[in-house]
Write a protein that holds these residues in place. Structure first.
Motif, PDB file in Angstrom:
ATOM      1  N   GLY A  79       0.872  -1.561  -0.021  1.00 27.83           N
ATOM      2  CA  GLY A  79       0.191  -0.029   0.049  1.00 27.83           C
ATOM      3  C   GLY A  79       0.588   1.056  -0.367  1.00 27.83           C
ATOM      4  O   GLY A  79       0.671   2.793   0.534  1.00 27.83           O
ATOM      5  N   ASN A  80       2.235   1.131  -0.345  1.00 32.10           N
ATOM      6  CA  ASN A  80       3.116   2.486   0.166  1.00 32.10           C
ATOM      7  C   ASN A  80       3.180   2.562  -2.013  1.00 32.10           C
ATOM      8  O   ASN A  80       3.101   1.756  -2.849  1.00 32.10           O
ATOM      9  CB  ASN A  80       4.715   1.915   0.019  1.00 32.10           C
ATOM     10  N   ASN A  81       3.445   4.112  -1.875  1.00 30.16           N
ATOM     11  CA  ASN A  81       4.302   4.499  -2.967  1.00 30.16           C
ATOM     12  C   ASN A  81       2.956   4.683  -4.013  1.00 30.16           C
ATOM     13  O   ASN A  81       3.554   3.779  -5.310  1.00 30.16           O
ATOM     14  CB  ASN A  81       5.448   3.974  -3.368  1.00 30.16           C
ATOM     15  N   LEU A  82       1.498   4.840  -4.011  1.00 27.07           N
ATOM     16  CA  LEU A  82       0.564   4.359  -5.059  1.00 27.07           C
ATOM     17  C   LEU A  82       0.740   4.998  -6.620  1.00 27.07           C
ATOM     18  O   LEU A  82       1.498   6.383  -6.031  1.00 27.07           O
ATOM     19  CB  LEU A  82      -0.675   4.684  -4.394  1.00 27.07           C
ATOM     20  N   PRO A  83       0.791   4.326  -7.406  1.00 26.28           N
ATOM     21  CA  PRO A  83       0.739   5.728  -8.990  1.00 26.28           C
ATOM     22  C   PRO A  83      -0.345   6.717  -8.030  1.00 26.28           C
ATOM     23  O   PRO A  83      -1.468   6.521  -8.053  1.00 26.28           O
ATOM     24  CB  PRO A  83       0.475   4.738  -9.624  1.00 26.28           C
ATOM     25  N   PRO A  84      -0.055   8.091  -9.163  1.00 25.83           N
ATOM     26  CA  PRO A  84      -1.338   8.562  -8.684  1.00 25.83           C
ATOM     27  C   PRO A  84      -2.478   8.066  -9.327  1.00 25.83           C
ATOM     28  O   PRO A  84      -3.152   8.952  -9.173  1.00 25.83           O
ATOM     29  CB  PRO A  84      -0.733  10.463  -9.393  1.00 25.83           C
ATOM     30  N   SER A  85      -2.239   7.759 -10.183  1.00 29.42           N
ATOM     31  CA  SER A  85      -3.150   7.381 -11.722  1.00 29.42           C
ATOM     32  C   SER A  85      -4.118   6.418 -10.967  1.00 29.42           C
ATOM     33  O   SER A  85      -5.323   5.515 -11.715  1.00 29.42           O
ATOM     34  CB  SER A  85      -2.991   6.834 -12.807  1.00 29.42           C
ATOM     35  N   TRP A  86      -4.134   6.064  -9.485  1.00 27.11           N
ATOM     36  CA  TRP A  86      -4.295   4.862  -8.988  1.00 27.11           C
ATOM     37  C   TRP A  86      -5.635   5.857  -7.760  1.00 27.11           C
ATOM     38  O   TRP A  86      -6.253   5.145  -6.755  1.00 27.11           O
ATOM     39  CB  TRP A  86      -3.990   4.000  -8.141  1.00 27.11           C
ATOM     40  N   GLY A  87      -5.219   7.030  -8.195  1.00 30.06           N
ATOM     41  CA  GLY A  87      -6.541   8.046  -7.029  1.00 30.06           C
ATOM     42  C   GLY A  87      -5.817   8.001  -5.610  1.00 30.06           C
ATOM     43  O   GLY A  87      -7.081   8.330  -4.267  1.00 30.06           O
TER      44      GLY A  87
END
Length: 121
Positions: free
Chosen positions: A72-80
């Motif tokens: 759950g770390n460093n979620l891509p921006p596209s994942w909102g």
């Protein structure tokens, strides 16, 4: 009847015990992690690897989205800002599930294997 072990064989026996435990725990660990790994294309699932070494096993996954999915770390921006690891209708694995499984193996499974090895010898 107890097995007779020469004092000169103790070091080899202990090396065998440690390596066997490492190999068994690594195989079990990766199997459990794969069971919780979300599968869409199969890249993340197939990305798990064990690199055996003397007295340890290095377990890795080099897929670029392994960290966001598994921890759950460093979620891509596209994942909102929300994890997107399981297809619709499937439960989300707990964040950090690979580490949680590893801790369980270290505290429960390793002592079981040590006890079993010693009963045999």
């Amino acid at each position: 009847m107890a097995r007779q072990i020469k004092i000169t064989d103790i070091a080899d026996l202990m090396e065998e015990e440690v390596q066997t435990i490492v190999d068994v725990v690594a195989a079990e660990w990766i199997g459990e992690v794969k069971n919780l790994t979300p599968v869409d294309t199969g890249r993340l699932y197939n990305g798990w690897q064990i690199r055996p070494e003397k007295f340890r096993a290095v377990i890795t996954n080099n897929v670029e989205y392994a960290e966001p999915v598994c921890f759950g770390n460093n979620l891509p921006p596209s994942w909102g800002g929300k994890p997107r690891s399981k297809p619709e209708g499937f439960p989300e694995p707990p964040p950090g599930f690979p580490e949680l499984i590893g801790k369980e193996k270290a505290t429960v499974r390793v002592p079981e294997l040590i006890a079993a090895f010693r009963r045999r010898n």
